[in-house]
Design a protein around this motif. Structure first.
Motif, short mmCIF file in Angstrom:
data_model
loop_
_atom_site.label_atom_id
_atom_site.label_comp_id
_atom_site.label_asym_id
_atom_site.label_seq_id
_atom_site.Cartn_x
_atom_site.Cartn_y
_atom_site.Cartn_z
N SER A 98 0.83 -1.21 0.00
CA SER A 98 0.00 0.00 0.00
C SER A 98 0.87 1.26 0.00
O SER A 98 0.58 2.23 -0.72
N ARG A 106 0.84 8.28 -6.80
CA ARG A 106 0.50 9.67 -6.52
C ARG A 106 1.59 10.65 -6.91
O ARG A 106 1.29 11.77 -7.31
N GLU A 200 -5.86 -1.15 -3.33
CA GLU A 200 -6.85 -0.92 -2.27
C GLU A 200 -6.85 0.51 -1.75
O GLU A 200 -7.92 1.10 -1.58
N LEU A 202 -5.86 3.28 -3.24
CA LEU A 202 -5.96 4.29 -4.28
C LEU A 202 -7.42 4.63 -4.57
O LEU A 202 -8.29 3.77 -4.54
N THR A 203 -7.66 5.89 -4.86
CA THR A 203 -9.00 6.37 -5.19
C THR A 203 -9.01 6.96 -6.58
O THR A 203 -7.97 7.11 -7.23
N PHE A 204 -10.21 7.30 -7.03
CA PHE A 204 -10.36 7.91 -8.36
C PHE A 204 -9.61 9.24 -8.44
O PHE A 204 -9.03 9.57 -9.48
N ASP A 206 -6.84 9.97 -7.00
CA ASP A 206 -5.40 9.70 -7.18
C ASP A 206 -5.05 9.50 -8.65
O ASP A 206 -4.06 10.04 -9.14
N ARG A 269 -9.82 15.16 -1.59
CA ARG A 269 -9.76 13.86 -0.91
C ARG A 269 -10.57 13.91 0.39
O ARG A 269 -10.65 14.91 1.03
#
Length: 269
Positions: A98, A106, A200, A202-204, A206, A269
């Motif tokens: 992670s 990022r 896991e 990471l988001t949209f 990012d 975020r």
């Protein structure tokens, strides 16, 4: 007694005054602004130079492929290796995938790609256009009725803007591969488990921020290299200054843009 003739000591040349430097700075900013506006006025107006854009994409992307692959792999491998002892102190080695994914996706992937491109592609563009300027090839193109700005500048800026995001994405996955090899050797983690832990956290936001960085970095490298080369002077000395100026200025702007985009992304975020 013999007299000694003392020749007058020449006065030291004074540099430009603060007022002159400030005036030159504003003139430079004005010229850069006009250069960028000229790009947007001509880049998306026919006729389009598709062949030249593709050729520049090849020069920017394919010729940087080996260097990008090697650098990305080493970055992921070394970052993972250096991060393990710190996490081991807290018994948190399981967080390593992670941590690697957050750092690489990022920040490291687009930033490393941009720095490599600024050194390799930016200097090449500045030197190439600078050489054409001092040998009066650009002047000859203007006299012949062609549009050197559209053919030389717009195509290169479009190529870097399109290619750097692709290279940054590739760099990210290659760096993750280097991280996986290190984790696999030391912890015996399977590839499936590693990838699940990688995506896991990471988001949209990012992915969008990383893509936005790469696009902005690519545009900056292209426009800076073209500006430095297109307006270079003083013969062969000017070509060297154009190449050096393209690298230094592009790298500085890349770091500034990195800070700004990270701050903007943090708001979402």
């Amino acid at each position: 007694m013999s007299t000694i003739n003392k020749s007058p000591v020449p006065a030291a040349k004074k540099g430009p005054s603060f007022k002159t430097r400030l005036s030159n700075a504003f003139v430079t900013l004005y010229n850069i602004n006009n250069f960028i506006l000229r790009f947007f006025r001509q880049a998306f107006v026919p006729p389009f130079e598709f062949k030249e854009v593709m050729r520049q994409c090849y020069e920017t992307g394919v010729r940087s492929f080996t260097l990008i692959t090697f650098t990305g792999f080493i970055t992921g491998l070394i970052f993972t290796k250096q991060s393990r002892p710190s996490l081991a102190n807290f018994g948190a080695q399981s967080w390593l995938p992670s941590l690697v994914s957050i750092a690489i996706m990022r920040a490291l992937a687009p930033l490393i790609t941009a720095l490599i491109a600024a050194g390799k592609v930016g200097s090449s563009i500045g030197a190439e256009l600078g050489s054409m300027r001092v040998t009066e090839q650009i002047d000859a193109m203007e006299v012949s009725g062609t549009k050197p700005f559209k053919f030389l500048v717009c195509t290169r800026v479009l190529a870097t803007t399109l290619t750097i995001p692709i290279l940054a994405t590739y760099t990210g996955f290659i760096a993750l591969l280097g991280g996986y090899l290190n984790v696999s050797v030391n912890e015996g983690t399977s590839y499936t488990t590693f990838m699940e832990q990688v995506f896991e956290p990471l988001t949209f936001v990012d992915f969008v921020a990383s893509l936005a960085k790469a696009i902005v970095f690519g545009f900056t490298i292209g426009i800076v290299g073209c500006y430095q080369g297109y307006y270079s002077t003083k013969g062969t000395e000017g070509v060297g200054k154009a190449a050096n100026g393209a690298v230094v200025t592009a790298m500085f702007l890349v770091f500034v843009e990195e800070i700004l985009i990270v701050q903007i992304a943090g708001w979402f975020r």
